[in-house]
Structure formats: structure tokens, C-alpha cells
Design an enzyme around this catalytic site. Structure first.
Site, short mmCIF file in Angstrom:
data_model
loop_
_atom_site.label_atom_id
_atom_site.label_comp_id
_atom_site.label_asym_id
_atom_site.label_seq_id
_atom_site.Cartn_x
_atom_site.Cartn_y
_atom_site.Cartn_z
N SER A 125 -34.36 38.86 15.90
CA SER A 125 -35.77 38.63 16.25
C SER A 125 -36.36 37.46 15.49
CB SER A 125 -36.59 39.90 16.02
OG SER A 125 -36.44 40.37 14.70
N HIS A 176 -40.50 37.33 11.31
CA HIS A 176 -41.20 37.12 12.58
C HIS A 176 -42.22 35.99 12.46
CE1 HIS A 176 -40.28 41.29 14.57
NE2 HIS A 176 -39.20 40.69 14.11
#
Length: 198
Positions: A125, A176
Site C-alpha cells: 500500500s 501511506h
């Protein structure tokens, strides 16, 4: 742009970089989950601030390809299938691969500098948020590359992704955020000669 209507063979032919990374995701998950050497692969590849501090610099790259569970791998792979192909076509294979890897590396370096020394992390991610950063740049500065409907999809998914980042347990918030910033930083460079392909 984000709707996939290719068959399996056509997808592999048109998006070889996306396909290869997906195969790596799955293969490493199988190795970690079922083979005797799997635990060693995980131990050597997981993101570890302490080990990076002690010179194991490959750990800013290897976590991009490792996942903690089948669900984790499946969710990230699905996101990659959704958002990777359009950029592979738009940027070209080599630039797309470099952008993906550099976004993930930037995210993991950011994690190293901001997170505690005993922090461990893994998952693609970080790099996928780099792709979101590229799309966000398009929405704001390169409207010639993305139409309004797809721009709305990007913003909606990004908002959901950021909400999940802060409200779900066991998420590397640092990766992230830094992945997104890495994608935004790379976007003006990699999109300089890009043209809409769909």
C-alpha cells in the site's frame, strides 16, 4: 480508465509490469504461508527501522512486496489491478516500474525517520498510495489526462483510503502519507510527456 474488461491473456499482454508485481505478491505470500523457508523470507524482508538503522538498507524496498495475510495481499493486489494498468500504459513500462518502486521506497524511508526505532511494517500500500499521488496530481494540474468521472473516482477512493488509514488498526499511517507525497513529488516529472490513452 479504471474499468477492466480484458480477459486474462489480454491483461497479461497489455500490462506486463502490473502482472509481474501481482505474481510476486502471490508467490511471496505462498512462500511465507506454506514453505519451511517462509518465516526466514519474512524475517529478512519485513520493514524494520532498527535493522535499517543497523545497515540493512534493502528493507526500504522489500516490504513493498510482502503482506501479513491472504486478505492483506488480496486487498492490495485488487487496488493495484484497479489503479496500476492505466498508469502503466500512460507512463510506459520502465517509468511506471520506477515510479511504483520509488514511491514505496520514499514511503518506507519516511517511516524510518518518523516512526519509532522498534517499528515493523510491510505491504504494497505504500507504493499504491504513490500511484494515488500521481492521479491526484492529474486531477489538480493535468486535467488533460483524466476526465471528470475518473477524477471523481480517484478523489472518492483516496478519501476512503485516507479514512481507513487513520481508523483501521495495524496500518502504517506513515507509509501511506509518505507514499502519497512521493507520488505527488514524482508526478510532474513522470507526467511531463504523458498523453491520455483511453
Amino acid at each position: 480508465m479504471f474499468i477492466r474488461n480484458e480477459n486474462f491473456r489480454s491483461f497479461i499482454h497489455h500490462y506486463p509490469i502490473v502482472t509481474t508485481i501481482l505474481v510476486i505478491h502471490f508467490a511471496l505470500w505462498v512462500i511465507i504461508s506454506f514453505l519451511p523457508s517462509g518465516e526466514q523470507v519474512l524475517v529478512l524482508g519485513v520493514g524494520s527501522n532498527y535493522d535499517v538503522h543497523n545497515g540493512e538498507y534493502w528493507r526500504v524496498l522489500t516490504p513493498i512486496f510482502l503482506h501479513s495475510s491472504f486478505g492483506h495481499m488480496l486487498f492490495n493486489s485488487f487496488s493495484f489491478i484497479l489503479f496500476g494498468p492505466a498508469l502503466e500504459k500512460m507512463l510506459g513500462k520502465f517509468t511506471f516500474l520506477c515510479t511504483y518502486l520509488l514511491s514505496g521506497i520514499f514511503a518506507n524511508i519516511g517511516t524510518y525517520f518518523v516512526a519509532p526505532i522498534n517499528y515493523y511494517h510491510l505491504g504494497s500500500s505504500s507504493a499504491i498510495f504513490g500511484l494515488f499521488g500521481i492521479y491526484l496530481y492529474m486531477v489538480i494540474y493535468r486535467k488533460d489526462l483524466i476526465d471528470r468521472m475518473n477524477a471523481q473516482i480517484v478523489i472518492s477512493i483516496l478519501v476512503i483510503g485516507l479514512v481507513m488509514t487513520f481508523f483501521r488498526a495495524n496500518v502504517n499511517i506513515y507509509a501511506h502519507i509518505f507514499g502519497l507525497l512521493g507520488g505527488l513529488a514524482l508526478a510532474p516529472i513522470v507526467l511531463r510527456n504523458a498523453k491520455r490513452f483511453y
